[in-house]
Design an enzyme around this catalytic site. Structure first.
Site, PDB file in Angstrom:
ATOM      1  N   TYR A   1      -4.285   1.976  15.708  1.00  0.00           N
ATOM      2  CA  TYR A   1      -3.022   2.014  16.452  1.00  0.00           C
ATOM      3  C   TYR A   1      -3.211   1.772  17.943  1.00  0.00           C
ATOM      4  O   TYR A   1      -2.417   1.108  18.570  1.00  0.00           O
ATOM      5  CB  TYR A   1      -2.323   3.357  16.234  1.00  0.00           C
ATOM      6  CG  TYR A   1      -1.705   3.448  14.854  1.00  0.00           C
ATOM      7  CD1 TYR A   1      -0.389   3.065  14.639  1.00  0.00           C
ATOM      8  CD2 TYR A   1      -2.449   3.853  13.755  1.00  0.00           C
ATOM      9  CE1 TYR A   1       0.178   3.105  13.368  1.00  0.00           C
ATOM     10  CE2 TYR A   1      -1.884   3.898  12.481  1.00  0.00           C
ATOM     11  CZ  TYR A   1      -0.580   3.527  12.299  1.00  0.00           C
ATOM     12  OH  TYR A   1      -0.023   3.552  11.049  1.00  0.00           O
TER      13      TYR A   1
ATOM     14  N   GLU B   1      -7.209   8.591   6.156  1.00  0.00           N
ATOM     15  CA  GLU B   1      -7.465   9.260   7.432  1.00  0.00           C
ATOM     16  C   GLU B   1      -7.891  10.723   7.302  1.00  0.00           C
ATOM     17  O   GLU B   1      -7.167  11.630   7.722  1.00  0.00           O
ATOM     18  CB  GLU B   1      -6.226   9.170   8.325  1.00  0.00           C
ATOM     19  CG  GLU B   1      -5.778   7.742   8.591  1.00  0.00           C
ATOM     20  CD  GLU B   1      -4.678   7.665   9.643  1.00  0.00           C
ATOM     21  OE1 GLU B   1      -4.073   8.694   9.959  1.00  0.00           O
ATOM     22  OE2 GLU B   1      -4.448   6.551  10.157  1.00  0.00           O
TER      23      GLU B   1
ATOM     24  N   ASN C   1      -7.500   1.932   9.883  1.00  0.00           N
ATOM     25  CA  ASN C   1      -6.182   2.103  10.499  1.00  0.00           C
ATOM     26  C   ASN C   1      -6.366   2.112  12.003  1.00  0.00           C
ATOM     27  O   ASN C   1      -7.134   2.918  12.543  1.00  0.00           O
ATOM     28  CB  ASN C   1      -5.536   3.432  10.079  1.00  0.00           C
ATOM     29  CG  ASN C   1      -5.099   3.423   8.629  1.00  0.00           C
ATOM     30  OD1 ASN C   1      -5.256   2.427   7.921  1.00  0.00           O
ATOM     31  ND2 ASN C   1      -4.531   4.530   8.189  1.00  0.00           N
TER      32      ASN C   1
ATOM     33  N   GLU D   1      -3.602  -0.069   8.162  1.00  0.00           N
ATOM     34  CA  GLU D   1      -2.416   0.338   8.932  1.00  0.00           C
ATOM     35  C   GLU D   1      -2.546  -0.151  10.361  1.00  0.00           C
ATOM     36  O   GLU D   1      -3.626  -0.112  10.952  1.00  0.00           O
ATOM     37  CB  GLU D   1      -2.252   1.872   9.001  1.00  0.00           C
ATOM     38  CG  GLU D   1      -1.667   2.492   7.764  1.00  0.00           C
ATOM     39  CD  GLU D   1      -1.536   4.008   7.881  1.00  0.00           C
ATOM     40  OE1 GLU D   1      -1.259   4.514   8.989  1.00  0.00           O
ATOM     41  OE2 GLU D   1      -1.734   4.677   6.857  1.00  0.00           O
TER      42      GLU D   1
ATOM     43  N   ARG E   1       0.852  -1.184   0.000  1.00  0.00           N
ATOM     44  CA  ARG E   1       0.000   0.000   0.000  1.00  0.00           C
ATOM     45  C   ARG E   1       0.892   1.240   0.000  1.00  0.00           C
ATOM     46  O   ARG E   1       1.687   1.437   0.911  1.00  0.00           O
ATOM     47  CB  ARG E   1      -0.895  -0.017   1.244  1.00  0.00           C
ATOM     48  CG  ARG E   1      -1.748   1.221   1.421  1.00  0.00           C
ATOM     49  CD  ARG E   1      -2.727   1.058   2.589  1.00  0.00           C
ATOM     50  NE  ARG E   1      -3.499   2.283   2.766  1.00  0.00           N
ATOM     51  CZ  ARG E   1      -3.251   3.197   3.706  1.00  0.00           C
ATOM     52  NH1 ARG E   1      -2.286   3.024   4.575  1.00  0.00           N
ATOM     53  NH2 ARG E   1      -3.989   4.283   3.772  1.00  0.00           N
TER      54      ARG E   1
ATOM     55  N   HIS F   1      -2.582  10.982   0.784  1.00  0.00           N
ATOM     56  CA  HIS F   1      -2.076  10.744   2.133  1.00  0.00           C
ATOM     57  C   HIS F   1      -1.472  12.061   2.622  1.00  0.00           C
ATOM     58  O   HIS F   1      -0.256  12.188   2.790  1.00  0.00           O
ATOM     59  CB  HIS F   1      -1.069   9.595   2.137  1.00  0.00           C
ATOM     60  CG  HIS F   1      -0.836   8.980   3.495  1.00  0.00           C
ATOM     61  ND1 HIS F   1      -1.009   7.629   3.751  1.00  0.00           N
ATOM     62  CD2 HIS F   1      -0.445   9.520   4.671  1.00  0.00           C
ATOM     63  CE1 HIS F   1      -0.714   7.372   5.022  1.00  0.00           C
ATOM     64  NE2 HIS F   1      -0.367   8.503   5.600  1.00  0.00           N
TER      65      HIS F   1
HETATM   66  C1  GBH Z   1      -1.017   7.067  10.699  1.00  0.00           C
HETATM   67  O1  GBH Z   1      -1.856   7.900  11.375  1.00  0.00           O
HETATM   68  C2  GBH Z   1      -0.643   7.689   9.404  1.00  0.00           C
HETATM   69  O2  GBH Z   1      -1.516   7.279   8.379  1.00  0.00           O
HETATM   70  C3  GBH Z   1       0.797   7.475   9.013  1.00  0.00           C
HETATM   71  O3  GBH Z   1       1.129   8.322   7.963  1.00  0.00           O
HETATM   72  C4  GBH Z   1       1.675   7.653  10.211  1.00  0.00           C
HETATM   73  O4  GBH Z   1       3.020   7.598   9.890  1.00  0.00           O
HETATM   74  C5  GBH Z   1       1.310   6.598  11.201  1.00  0.00           C
HETATM   75  O5  GBH Z   1      -0.021   6.705  11.547  1.00  0.00           O
HETATM   76  C6  GBH Z   1       2.099   6.650  12.492  1.00  0.00           C
HETATM   77  O6  GBH Z   1       1.817   7.812  13.216  1.00  0.00           O
HETATM   78  O7  GBH Z   1      -5.155  12.959  19.331  1.00  0.00           O
HETATM   79  O8  GBH Z   1      -3.940  12.166  21.225  1.00  0.00           O
HETATM   80  O9  GBH Z   1      -5.931  11.066  20.597  1.00  0.00           O
HETATM   81  C7  GBH Z   1      -2.126   7.604  12.717  1.00  0.00           C
HETATM   82  C8  GBH Z   1      -3.160   8.540  13.198  1.00  0.00           C
HETATM   83  C9  GBH Z   1      -2.597   8.416  15.528  1.00  0.00           C
HETATM   84  C10 GBH Z   1      -4.658   9.352  14.662  1.00  0.00           C
HETATM   85  C11 GBH Z   1      -3.069   8.696  16.902  1.00  0.00           C
HETATM   86  C12 GBH Z   1      -5.127   9.512  16.026  1.00  0.00           C
HETATM   87  C13 GBH Z   1      -4.652   9.943  18.230  1.00  0.00           C
HETATM   88  C14 GBH Z   1      -3.813  10.765  19.120  1.00  0.00           C
HETATM   89  N1  GBH Z   1      -3.590   8.426  14.538  1.00  0.00           N
HETATM   90  N2  GBH Z   1      -4.066   9.675  16.965  1.00  0.00           N
HETATM   91  S1  GBH Z   1      -4.782  11.816  20.132  1.00  0.00           S
END
Ligand code: GBH
Length: 485
Positions: A304, A167, A302, A383, A79, A122
């Site tokens: 995390y 996103e 995605n 992701e 991707r 992106h």
């Molecule tokens: C991804 O986004 C991206 O698509 C990618 O480009 C990036 O490198 C990767 O993650 C790693 O960061 O506002 O305190 O609640 C992740 C996006 C990460 C969105 C955490 C929401 C919440 C933090 N997310 N975030 S908070």
């Protein structure tokens, strides 16, 4: 006696993900012009160490080797995203040299037997369009549709899987409201306008692409999460969790799958910024929601980390979030009053994000139950990944990274996907974020997410232990079940 394993379905896809600005480099080559990230990276203090994507992983020149590496690792799909300002500099006419790079990349992937999974956006809007208001300007949605059609014209014969946006929450609220991402604005009004125009761009592009070509797999990728209340019997905690769910998840899922914005969140935002909601309501034209709800073939998720929130402040504040510590920023949540993050004692990555694989299972179950199930839209985890403090060592002349923590992160999240499948969820693939260590937005090169280590001085790639473990899982198409006890 052989160890027990949990197999993946035969058609389950294993891949890895990247994004153009984070890996390509060649920022000023072959006609590419600035994106909002090139411009933002020049703002003092915006990116840690004043890092930028000028060189990044130099993937623009090394894509051949990178594809060969993916093949050796056994990846079935890759991707990547295309850079709008490379393909249509300044958002305008087509740049054949820019398009040619993506043709060569996809041909290389196809030759290697790797399925290309293309994302059109992106986060790297052409800076020239930002100067006309960026995503707060409705015209940007029309220009995105033109760009999507150009890309289809060039690559429609070799790319089947198309994702419009990555996103949109990040490209709107993190970018126009929190000021943490490009263009670095801090306005609720701009955030809600940007989110609407992004969704409109998505819907229009899907509609037009489908009209041109019925054989494509069309989808969008959302950053989704589970929001758990600290005390599920406390109304204030429940309300904090409702608002986090509404602003992260439902603000995007509801229009896409139900052609409506979530009324409770509209009212929450009106209560804190009536002018922003008035502008938003004017921006939603008749027919927009129908376009946004154009049927999809796939939803990318995605995931995390989870969110553990309450209505009262924790005794010890929880650090974390997307903002590098040295730059003040606004909240990405328009309605953030009395939302407090608590710590439930889970392990954390170096982003301070909690590791909560079980949240992924619940998320997939919920998304299918509430949204995709009725429409029979399959899910893909587009992701999932972790940053850890990697240590590169040289052993027998080889660079090694013994990242047992990341290998475990991959295993437990793949296990969570199998759990979701056991619960009946149609989830068909997994993309680790990221193939390579890369430019981690406002964190620059300080955070490493790769299963492949990148030495930024030499551009040498070295597969980490986590990458070797992922290859082993892909080859076996199964997870080992740890012995009980
Ligand atoms: C991804 O986004 C991206 O698509 C990618 O480009 C990036 O490198 C990767 O993650 C790693 O960061 O506002 O305190 O609640 C992740 C996006 C990460 C969105 C955490 C929401 C919440 C933090 N997310 N975030 S908070």
């Amino acid at each position: 006696m052989s160890a027990r394993t949990r197999p993946f379905p035969t058609d389950f896809l294993f891949g890895a993900a990247t994004a153009a600005y984070q890996i390509e480099g060649a920022a000023h080559e072959d006609g590419r012009t600035d994106s909002i990230w090139d411009a933002f990276a020049r703002v003092p203090g915006a990116v840690i160490n004043a890092d930028n994507g000028d060189v990044a992983c130099d993937h623009y020149h090394r894509y051949g080797d990178d594809v060969a590496l993916m093949k050796r690792m056994g990846l079935q799909t890759y991707r990547f995203s295309t850079s709008w300002s490379r393909v249509r500099p300044d958002g305008g006419a087509l740049n054949p040299k820019g398009v040619d790079f993506y043709k060569r990349l996809t041909d290389e992937l196809l030759d290697a037997g790797i399925m290309p999974w293309l994302t059109l956006y992106h986060w790297d809007l052409p800076q020239a369009l930002q100067e006309k208001g960026g995503w707060t300007n409705r015209d940007t949605a029309d220009l995105f549709t033109e760009y999507a059609l150009d890309m289809h014209e060039a690559l429609g014969d070799r790319v089947q899987a198309w994702t419009t946006l990555n996103e949109p929450w990040c490209s709107s609220f993190l970018s126009y409201t929190a000021g943490i991402h490009a263009p670095g604005h801090e306005s609720v009004r701009e955030g809600v306008l940007a989110a609407h125009h992004l969704l409109l761009a998505h819907g229009q592009a899907v509609r037009e692409l489908r009209a041109r070509d019925s054989g494509l797999q069309l989808g969008i990728t959302l950053n989704l999460t589970v929001a758990d209340p600290v005390d599920p019997t406390d109304p204030a905690d429940l309300d904090a969790a409702r608002r986090i769910d509404g602003q992260f998840n439902r603000w995007f899922l509801d229009p896409i799958f139900r052609a409506a914005y979530p009324a409770d969140i509209v009212e929450d935002i009106r209560a804190v910024d009536a002018e922003a909601i008035a502008a938003f309501e004017q921006a939603v034209h008749p027919g927009d929601l129908e376009a946004i709800a154009t049927p999809l073939d796939a939803l990318g998720v995605n995931y995390y980390h989870g969110e553990f929130v309450g209505g009262s402040a924790p005794a010890v504040p929880v650090t974390g979030g997307d903002a590098p510590t040295d730059r003040p920023a606004s909240s990405p949540f328009p309605s953030h009053d009395r939302i407090h993050w608590h710590d439930r004692g889970l392990p954390r990555t170096t982003m301070h994000w909690e590791v909560q694989p079980e949240g992924l299972t619940r998320l997939l179950v919920r998304v299918q139950e509430d949204y995709t199930g009725a429409k029979q839209v399959p899910l893909y985890v587009t992701e999932n990944g972790a940053a850890y403090d990697d240590v590169a060592v040289v052993e027998d002349g080889e660079v090694r990274v013994h990242d047992a923590d990341r290998a475990e992160f991959v295993r437990v999240h793949l296990g969570a996907i199998l759990d979701a499948q056991d619960a009946g969820v149609d989830v068909r693939g997994y993309f680790y974020w990221s193939l390579l260590d890369n430019f981690e937005w406002a964190w620059g090169y300080e955070k490493r997410f790769g299963i492949v280590h990148v030495d930024y001085d030499t551009q040498q790639r070295s597969v980490k232990d986590s990458g070797r473990e992922y290859s082993r899982i892909i080859a076996e198409r199964a997870l080992d079940v740890p012995p009980a006890g």
